[in-house]
Design a protein around this motif. Structure first.
Motif, PDB file in Angstrom:
ATOM      1  N   PHE A   1       0.832  -1.202   0.000  1.00  0.00           N
ATOM      2  CA  PHE A   1       0.000   0.000   0.000  1.00  0.00           C
ATOM      3  C   PHE A   1       0.865   1.250   0.000  1.00  0.00           C
ATOM      4  O   PHE A   1       1.794   1.361   0.786  1.00  0.00           O
ATOM      5  N   GLY A   2       0.521   2.182  -0.869  1.00  0.00           N
ATOM      6  CA  GLY A   2       1.120   3.505  -0.843  1.00  0.00           C
ATOM      7  C   GLY A   2       0.119   4.464  -0.220  1.00  0.00           C
ATOM      8  O   GLY A   2      -1.072   4.167  -0.153  1.00  0.00           O
ATOM      9  N   ILE A   3       0.586   5.610   0.223  1.00  0.00           N
ATOM     10  CA  ILE A   3      -0.298   6.614   0.807  1.00  0.00           C
ATOM     11  C   ILE A   3      -0.537   7.698  -0.245  1.00  0.00           C
ATOM     12  O   ILE A   3       0.384   8.407  -0.644  1.00  0.00           O
ATOM     13  N   LEU A   4      -1.792   7.792  -0.716  1.00  0.00           N
ATOM     14  CA  LEU A   4      -2.152   8.770  -1.736  1.00  0.00           C
ATOM     15  C   LEU A   4      -2.581  10.100  -1.146  1.00  0.00           C
ATOM     16  O   LEU A   4      -2.392  11.150  -1.752  1.00  0.00           O
ATOM     17  N   THR A   5      -3.219  10.024   0.025  1.00  0.00           N
ATOM     18  CA  THR A   5      -3.717  11.242   0.664  1.00  0.00           C
ATOM     19  C   THR A   5      -3.400  11.197   2.152  1.00  0.00           C
ATOM     20  O   THR A   5      -3.223  10.123   2.731  1.00  0.00           O
ATOM     21  N   GLU A   6      -3.324  12.371   2.731  1.00  0.00           N
ATOM     22  CA  GLU A   6      -3.101  12.480   4.166  1.00  0.00           C
ATOM     23  C   GLU A   6      -3.886  13.685   4.657  1.00  0.00           C
ATOM     24  O   GLU A   6      -3.723  14.781   4.126  1.00  0.00           O
TER      25      GLU A   6
ATOM     26  N   MET B   1      -8.309  19.264  19.311  1.00  0.00           N
ATOM     27  CA  MET B   1      -8.583  17.852  19.555  1.00  0.00           C
ATOM     28  C   MET B   1      -7.265  17.092  19.604  1.00  0.00           C
ATOM     29  O   MET B   1      -6.217  17.638  19.263  1.00  0.00           O
ATOM     30  N   GLU B   2      -7.349  15.840  20.001  1.00  0.00           N
ATOM     31  CA  GLU B   2      -6.171  14.979  20.066  1.00  0.00           C
ATOM     32  C   GLU B   2      -5.627  14.729  18.657  1.00  0.00           C
ATOM     33  O   GLU B   2      -6.295  14.996  17.663  1.00  0.00           O
ATOM     34  N   ASP B   3      -4.395  14.206  18.587  1.00  0.00           N
ATOM     35  CA  ASP B   3      -3.785  13.857  17.299  1.00  0.00           C
ATOM     36  C   ASP B   3      -4.701  12.904  16.544  1.00  0.00           C
ATOM     37  O   ASP B   3      -5.184  11.905  17.104  1.00  0.00           O
ATOM     38  N   TYR B   4      -4.958  13.208  15.258  1.00  0.00           N
ATOM     39  CA  TYR B   4      -5.883  12.421  14.446  1.00  0.00           C
ATOM     40  C   TYR B   4      -5.482  12.602  12.990  1.00  0.00           C
ATOM     41  O   TYR B   4      -5.581  13.701  12.443  1.00  0.00           O
ATOM     42  N   LEU B   5      -4.994  11.527  12.375  1.00  0.00           N
ATOM     43  CA  LEU B   5      -4.493  11.571  11.009  1.00  0.00           C
ATOM     44  C   LEU B   5      -5.206  10.516  10.177  1.00  0.00           C
ATOM     45  O   LEU B   5      -5.311   9.356  10.601  1.00  0.00           O
ATOM     46  N   ILE B   6      -5.701  10.900   9.009  1.00  0.00           N
ATOM     47  CA  ILE B   6      -6.333   9.960   8.081  1.00  0.00           C
ATOM     48  C   ILE B   6      -5.380   9.749   6.910  1.00  0.00           C
ATOM     49  O   ILE B   6      -5.007  10.700   6.225  1.00  0.00           O
ATOM     50  N   LEU B   7      -4.983   8.489   6.701  1.00  0.00           N
ATOM     51  CA  LEU B   7      -4.121   8.124   5.580  1.00  0.00           C
ATOM     52  C   LEU B   7      -4.973   7.426   4.520  1.00  0.00           C
ATOM     53  O   LEU B   7      -5.698   6.476   4.830  1.00  0.00           O
ATOM     54  N   GLY B   8      -4.895   7.894   3.297  1.00  0.00           N
ATOM     55  CA  GLY B   8      -5.589   7.249   2.183  1.00  0.00           C
ATOM     56  C   GLY B   8      -4.650   6.246   1.542  1.00  0.00           C
ATOM     57  O   GLY B   8      -3.770   6.611   0.769  1.00  0.00           O
ATOM     58  N   ALA B   9      -4.817   4.962   1.889  1.00  0.00           N
ATOM     59  CA  ALA B   9      -3.908   3.909   1.435  1.00  0.00           C
ATOM     60  C   ALA B   9      -4.442   3.244   0.166  1.00  0.00           C
ATOM     61  O   ALA B   9      -5.643   2.991   0.046  1.00  0.00           O
ATOM     62  N   CYS B  10      -3.541   2.962  -0.759  1.00  0.00           N
ATOM     63  CA  CYS B  10      -3.930   2.331  -2.017  1.00  0.00           C
ATOM     64  C   CYS B  10      -2.926   1.255  -2.408  1.00  0.00           C
ATOM     65  O   CYS B  10      -1.724   1.482  -2.368  1.00  0.00           O
ATOM     66  N   ASN B  11      -3.454   0.109  -2.792  1.00  0.00           N
ATOM     67  CA  ASN B  11      -2.657  -0.960  -3.393  1.00  0.00           C
ATOM     68  C   ASN B  11      -3.050  -0.952  -4.872  1.00  0.00           C
ATOM     69  O   ASN B  11      -4.161  -1.387  -5.211  1.00  0.00           O
ATOM     70  N   PRO B  12      -2.205  -0.403  -5.769  1.00  0.00           N
ATOM     71  CA  PRO B  12      -2.606  -0.209  -7.167  1.00  0.00           C
ATOM     72  C   PRO B  12      -3.162  -1.453  -7.872  1.00  0.00           C
ATOM     73  O   PRO B  12      -4.189  -1.345  -8.550  1.00  0.00           O
ATOM     74  N   PRO B  13      -2.541  -2.638  -7.737  1.00  0.00           N
ATOM     75  CA  PRO B  13      -3.132  -3.799  -8.430  1.00  0.00           C
ATOM     76  C   PRO B  13      -4.546  -4.121  -7.941  1.00  0.00           C
ATOM     77  O   PRO B  13      -5.427  -4.461  -8.734  1.00  0.00           O
ATOM     78  N   LEU B  14      -4.779  -3.989  -6.642  1.00  0.00           N
ATOM     79  CA  LEU B  14      -6.111  -4.255  -6.105  1.00  0.00           C
ATOM     80  C   LEU B  14      -7.101  -3.180  -6.546  1.00  0.00           C
ATOM     81  O   LEU B  14      -8.248  -3.487  -6.894  1.00  0.00           O
ATOM     82  N   ALA B  15      -6.675  -1.927  -6.527  1.00  0.00           N
ATOM     83  CA  ALA B  15      -7.545  -0.837  -6.975  1.00  0.00           C
ATOM     84  C   ALA B  15      -7.918  -1.030  -8.441  1.00  0.00           C
ATOM     85  O   ALA B  15      -9.082  -0.841  -8.831  1.00  0.00           O
ATOM     86  N   HIS B  16      -6.966  -1.436  -9.254  1.00  0.00           N
ATOM     87  CA  HIS B  16      -7.228  -1.670 -10.674  1.00  0.00           C
ATOM     88  C   HIS B  16      -8.256  -2.776 -10.852  1.00  0.00           C
ATOM     89  O   HIS B  16      -9.212  -2.637 -11.630  1.00  0.00           O
ATOM     90  N   ARG B  17      -8.071  -3.878 -10.150  1.00  0.00           N
ATOM     91  CA  ARG B  17      -9.033  -4.981 -10.234  1.00  0.00           C
ATOM     92  C   ARG B  17     -10.430  -4.517  -9.831  1.00  0.00           C
ATOM     93  O   ARG B  17     -11.422  -4.863 -10.480  1.00  0.00           O
ATOM     94  N   ALA B  18     -10.509  -3.728  -8.784  1.00  0.00           N
ATOM     95  CA  ALA B  18     -11.808  -3.263  -8.289  1.00  0.00           C
ATOM     96  C   ALA B  18     -12.506  -2.348  -9.290  1.00  0.00           C
ATOM     97  O   ALA B  18     -13.696  -2.519  -9.565  1.00  0.00           O
ATOM     98  N   VAL B  19     -11.782  -1.390  -9.875  1.00  0.00           N
ATOM     99  CA  VAL B  19     -12.432  -0.481 -10.824  1.00  0.00           C
ATOM    100  C   VAL B  19     -12.785  -1.167 -12.129  1.00  0.00           C
ATOM    101  O   VAL B  19     -13.701  -0.731 -12.829  1.00  0.00           O
ATOM    102  N   GLU B  20     -12.092  -2.243 -12.461  1.00  0.00           N
ATOM    103  CA  GLU B  20     -12.470  -3.020 -13.648  1.00  0.00           C
ATOM    104  C   GLU B  20     -13.801  -3.721 -13.425  1.00  0.00           C
ATOM    105  O   GLU B  20     -14.555  -3.936 -14.371  1.00  0.00           O
TER     106      GLU B  20
END
Length: 139
Positions: free
Chosen positions: A33-38, A53-72
């Motif tokens: 997984f790579g991080i596309l957004t933060e 507020m307390e520390d709170y970070l959202i990471l947008g993780a992507c595994n390109p082969p899996l994402a490709h399969r899903a959008v297909e």
């Protein structure tokens, strides 16, 4: 798929917040997984609303082969991508940091598309492995 799916895969770390973020990034990278957004919710809410507020970070993780399969399979699946992984300080225990990943099995339930089951299962396996690796780092 039958029944309901837990919406999140999670663990708790007893480490510094920055260390939890570093470990999370490394565990995700080890699973492809790579991080596309933060999104730094703490900084955003402070700047936009003056809210602290307390520390709170959202990471947008992507595994390109899996994402490709899903959008297909379903072009609208992009509405559910990337997989969000949250690293957040527990407001009730400031020594604890929660790491939570969206359970990819949820996308099958949301879409009702059975062809996504194998993609979701592989993504869930990889995210569980990353969470499990974090648990291992914590002992």
């Amino acid at each position: 798929m039958s029944g309901t799916t837990a919406p999140a895969l999670s663990t708790t770390l007893v480490v510094d917040f920055d260390e939890a973020v570093r470990r999370t990034r490394a565990a995700l990278a080890d699973q492809g997984f790579g991080i596309l957004t933060e999104i730094d919710m703490t900084a955003t809410l402070r700047a936009k609303l003056g809210y602290e507020m307390e520390d709170y970070l959202i990471l947008g993780a992507c595994n390109p082969p899996l994402a490709h399969r899903a959008v297909e399979i379903d072009r609208q699946i992009g509405l559910l991508l990337p997989c969000n992984v949250v690293v957040r300080r527990d407001p009730d225990d400031t020594g604890a940091v929660r790491v939570e990943a969206m359970n990819p099995d949820v996308m099958v339930q949301v879409t009702g598309e059975p062809a996504l089951e194998s993609v979701a299962a592989e993504a869930a396996t990889r995210l569980r492995a990353a969470i499990d690796a974090l648990r291992g780092d914590n002992s």
